[in-house]
Design a protein around this motif. Structure first.
Motif, PDB file in Angstrom:
ATOM      1  N   LEU A 205      35.322  50.813  29.296  1.00  0.00           N
ATOM      2  CA  LEU A 205      34.666  49.730  30.017  1.00  0.00           C
ATOM      3  C   LEU A 205      34.673  50.026  31.510  1.00  0.00           C
ATOM      4  CD1 LEU A 205      36.203  46.506  28.390  1.00  0.00           C
ATOM      5  CD2 LEU A 205      33.948  47.476  27.935  1.00  0.00           C
ATOM      6  N   SER A 206      33.644  49.595  32.211  1.00  0.00           N
ATOM      7  CA  SER A 206      33.607  49.724  33.664  1.00  0.00           C
ATOM      8  C   SER A 206      34.482  48.634  34.275  1.00  0.00           C
ATOM      9  CB  SER A 206      32.175  49.574  34.167  1.00  0.00           C
ATOM     10  OG  SER A 206      31.731  48.237  34.007  1.00  0.00           O
ATOM     11  N   PRO A 207      34.893  48.787  35.555  1.00  0.00           N
ATOM     12  CA  PRO A 207      35.697  47.730  36.191  1.00  0.00           C
ATOM     13  C   PRO A 207      35.036  46.361  36.138  1.00  0.00           C
ATOM     14  CG  PRO A 207      35.761  49.721  37.509  1.00  0.00           C
ATOM     15  CD  PRO A 207      34.763  49.978  36.412  1.00  0.00           C
ATOM     16  N   ILE A 208      33.724  46.315  36.314  1.00  0.00           N
ATOM     17  CA  ILE A 208      33.013  45.037  36.248  1.00  0.00           C
ATOM     18  C   ILE A 208      33.111  44.441  34.849  1.00  0.00           C
ATOM     19  CG2 ILE A 208      30.738  43.935  36.358  1.00  0.00           C
ATOM     20  CD1 ILE A 208      30.027  45.872  38.588  1.00  0.00           C
ATOM     21  N   GLN A 209      32.976  45.294  33.821  1.00  0.00           N
ATOM     22  CA  GLN A 209      33.079  44.817  32.441  1.00  0.00           C
ATOM     23  C   GLN A 209      34.480  44.312  32.130  1.00  0.00           C
ATOM     24  OE1 GLN A 209      31.608  48.506  30.673  1.00  0.00           O
ATOM     25  NE2 GLN A 209      29.877  47.374  29.783  1.00  0.00           N
ATOM     26  N   ILE A 210      35.479  44.948  32.718  1.00  0.00           N
ATOM     27  CA  ILE A 210      36.861  44.518  32.502  1.00  0.00           C
ATOM     28  C   ILE A 210      37.085  43.126  33.087  1.00  0.00           C
ATOM     29  CG2 ILE A 210      39.265  44.949  33.160  1.00  0.00           C
ATOM     30  CD1 ILE A 210      38.613  47.949  32.907  1.00  0.00           C
ATOM     31  N   PHE A 211      36.640  42.920  34.325  1.00  0.00           N
ATOM     32  CA  PHE A 211      36.788  41.596  34.938  1.00  0.00           C
ATOM     33  C   PHE A 211      36.017  40.536  34.145  1.00  0.00           C
ATOM     34  CE2 PHE A 211      37.936  44.009  38.833  1.00  0.00           C
ATOM     35  CZ  PHE A 211      39.165  43.389  39.069  1.00  0.00           C
ATOM     36  N   LYS A 212      34.865  40.912  33.623  1.00  0.00           N
ATOM     37  CA  LYS A 212      34.088  39.985  32.811  1.00  0.00           C
ATOM     38  C   LYS A 212      34.835  39.664  31.521  1.00  0.00           C
ATOM     39  CE  LYS A 212      29.580  39.334  30.603  1.00  0.00           C
ATOM     40  NZ  LYS A 212      28.255  39.941  30.305  1.00  0.00           N
ATOM     41  N   GLN A 213      35.474  40.689  30.937  1.00  0.00           N
ATOM     42  CA  GLN A 213      36.235  40.491  29.707  1.00  0.00           C
ATOM     43  C   GLN A 213      37.390  39.527  29.946  1.00  0.00           C
ATOM     44  OE1 GLN A 213      38.814  43.644  27.588  1.00  0.00           O
ATOM     45  NE2 GLN A 213      36.896  43.716  26.433  1.00  0.00           N
ATOM     46  N   ILE A 214      38.104  39.725  31.032  1.00  0.00           N
ATOM     47  CA  ILE A 214      39.222  38.841  31.361  1.00  0.00           C
ATOM     48  C   ILE A 214      38.739  37.409  31.551  1.00  0.00           C
ATOM     49  CG2 ILE A 214      40.958  38.299  33.117  1.00  0.00           C
ATOM     50  CD1 ILE A 214      41.220  41.336  33.587  1.00  0.00           C
ATOM     51  N   TYR A 215      37.642  37.238  32.270  1.00  0.00           N
ATOM     52  CA  TYR A 215      37.073  35.910  32.532  1.00  0.00           C
ATOM     53  C   TYR A 215      36.709  35.207  31.220  1.00  0.00           C
ATOM     54  CZ  TYR A 215      33.590  32.406  33.824  1.00  0.00           C
ATOM     55  OH  TYR A 215      32.864  31.248  33.932  1.00  0.00           O
ATOM     56  N   LEU A 216      36.047  35.936  30.330  1.00  0.00           N
ATOM     57  CA  LEU A 216      35.605  35.337  29.065  1.00  0.00           C
ATOM     58  C   LEU A 216      36.788  35.052  28.137  1.00  0.00           C
ATOM     59  CD1 LEU A 216      32.386  37.460  28.409  1.00  0.00           C
ATOM     60  CD2 LEU A 216      32.525  35.067  29.179  1.00  0.00           C
ATOM     61  N   MET A 217      37.800  35.911  28.163  1.00  0.00           N
ATOM     62  CA  MET A 217      38.990  35.656  27.353  1.00  0.00           C
ATOM     63  C   MET A 217      39.725  34.412  27.832  1.00  0.00           C
ATOM     64  SD  MET A 217      40.545  39.469  26.740  1.00  0.00           S
ATOM     65  CE  MET A 217      41.937  38.907  25.766  1.00  0.00           C
ATOM     66  N   LYS A 218      39.789  34.242  29.136  1.00  0.00           N
ATOM     67  CA  LYS A 218      40.466  33.074  29.685  1.00  0.00           C
ATOM     68  C   LYS A 218      39.849  31.777  29.165  1.00  0.00           C
ATOM     69  CE  LYS A 218      42.866  32.345  32.842  1.00  0.00           C
ATOM     70  NZ  LYS A 218      44.257  31.806  32.867  1.00  0.00           N
ATOM     71  N   LYS A 219      38.559  31.772  28.970  1.00  0.00           N
ATOM     72  CA  LYS A 219      37.853  30.577  28.502  1.00  0.00           C
ATOM     73  C   LYS A 219      38.178  30.265  27.036  1.00  0.00           C
ATOM     74  CE  LYS A 219      33.616  29.913  29.848  1.00  0.00           C
ATOM     75  NZ  LYS A 219      32.174  30.082  30.107  1.00  0.00           N
ATOM     76  N   LEU A 220      38.696  31.258  26.306  1.00  0.00           N
ATOM     77  CA  LEU A 220      38.979  31.082  24.892  1.00  0.00           C
ATOM     78  C   LEU A 220      40.447  30.753  24.594  1.00  0.00           C
ATOM     79  CD1 LEU A 220      36.834  34.081  23.567  1.00  0.00           C
ATOM     80  CD2 LEU A 220      36.275  31.652  23.366  1.00  0.00           C
ATOM     81  N   ILE A 221      41.267  30.748  25.638  1.00  0.00           N
ATOM     82  CA  ILE A 221      42.695  30.481  25.443  1.00  0.00           C
ATOM     83  C   ILE A 221      42.923  29.016  25.092  1.00  0.00           C
ATOM     84  CG2 ILE A 221      44.952  30.397  26.578  1.00  0.00           C
ATOM     85  CD1 ILE A 221      44.081  32.767  28.282  1.00  0.00           C
ATOM     86  N   ILE A 222      43.711  28.792  24.060  1.00  0.00           N
ATOM     87  CA  ILE A 222      44.051  27.438  23.640  1.00  0.00           C
ATOM     88  C   ILE A 222      45.415  27.053  24.208  1.00  0.00           C
ATOM     89  CG2 ILE A 222      42.743  27.667  21.495  1.00  0.00           C
ATOM     90  CD1 ILE A 222      45.514  27.944  20.069  1.00  0.00           C
ATOM     91  N   LYS A 223      45.704  25.771  24.223  1.00  0.00           N
ATOM     92  CA  LYS A 223      47.034  25.325  24.605  1.00  0.00           C
ATOM     93  C   LYS A 223      47.968  25.626  23.458  1.00  0.00           C
ATOM     94  CE  LYS A 223      45.747  21.677  27.842  1.00  0.00           C
ATOM     95  NZ  LYS A 223      45.863  20.232  28.183  1.00  0.00           N
ATOM     96  N   ASN A 224      49.044  26.319  23.743  1.00  0.00           N
ATOM     97  CA  ASN A 224      49.969  26.741  22.690  1.00  0.00           C
ATOM     98  C   ASN A 224      51.287  26.001  22.867  1.00  0.00           C
ATOM     99  OD1 ASN A 224      51.022  28.247  20.538  1.00  0.00           O
ATOM    100  ND2 ASN A 224      51.783  29.820  21.911  1.00  0.00           N
ATOM    101  N   ASN A 225      51.411  24.854  22.231  1.00  0.00           N
ATOM    102  CA  ASN A 225      52.608  24.026  22.369  1.00  0.00           C
ATOM    103  C   ASN A 225      53.625  24.326  21.279  1.00  0.00           C
ATOM    104  OD1 ASN A 225      51.489  22.649  24.600  1.00  0.00           O
ATOM    105  ND2 ASN A 225      50.328  21.301  23.207  1.00  0.00           N
TER     106      ASN A 225
END
Length: 225
Positions: A205-225
């Motif tokens: 992945l390119s650096p831009i793709q990596i930052f995009k991957q991190i951004y999109l993964m963050k949106k999918l994180i659930i609250k883990n209680n």
């Protein structure tokens, strides 16, 4: 059925592998533990011999982490996969249970660790996107399984990330405040950490793709209680 198969890829970990396996031996909630020795040149394989209930696979030559995991998956019987690195420090039964429960209980499709010695930036954003400790349902990767042998090194982590994003899976980040993965410079005496990691990841992945991957993964994180 929620049976968990734990896969531990191993390469030259003779001083560390017993510590990890001793913890896994106490995890009665695991269906099986599969150790994949990637043609180690030290005594790693001999160190596993005391763990009679574990399955041991030895690659006929050094094939890399992705191929080792692929061979482990082919051998696995469970419908949930757990990947653990062979060099972890501070691992406990509870930390493994914490990582597997979100998937086992159906709260998440994949869970990943956030270790004690994760880089500071990853702790700030609450996501270690290339952690080797992951738990997920096997059917998540079934259709893409044949792509694993073509991956190299850290590419398997970003490859799994791409599946999470593409399928919009529920992602749980599990804090591991007492578990560490020793830096490669401590293991091998040189500063290979970011060199190897960077070459592997940037070839995929390119650096831009990596930052995009991190951004999109963050949106999918659930609250883990």
């Amino acid at each position: 059925m929620n049976r968990i198969s734990c896969i531990v890829p191993m390469y030259n970990e003779e001083t560390r592998i017993v510590r990890v396996l001793s913890v896994l031996e106490k995890c009665d909630f695991l269906e099986e533990v599969i150790i994949v020795d990637d043609f180690s040149s030290d005594n790693s394989l001999r160190e596993t011999s005391a763990f009679k209930n574990f399955h041991v696979i030895r690659n006929d030559k050094n094939l890399g982490k992705s191929m080792s995991i692929y061979n482990g998956i082919l051998r696995s019987k469970g419908d949930i996969l757990l990947f653990l690195d062979a060099d972890l420090l501070g691992l406990t039964v509870q930390s493994i249970k914490d990582l597997t429960e979100p998937v086992f209980l159906g709260k998440a499709d994949m869970s990943i660790s956030l270790r004690k010695n994760a880089p500071s930036f990853w702790k700030i954003i609450g996501l270690d996107y290339i952690t080797g400790e992951r738990c997920f349902k096997k059917n998540v990767i079934s259709n893409e399984l044949n792509r694993l042998p073509d991956l190299d090194g850290f590419e398997i982590e970003v490859f799994l990330n791409s599946i999470v994003i593409e399928k919009k899976l529920k992602l749980a980040v599990v804090n591991w405040p007492n578990v560490e993965s020793p830096l490669k410079r401590k293991k091998f005496g040189v500063h290979w950490d970011f060199i190897i990691m960077g070459l592997n990841i940037f070839s995929y992945l390119s650096p831009i793709q990596i930052f995009k991957q991190i951004y999109l993964m963050k949106k999918l994180i659930i609250k883990n209680n």
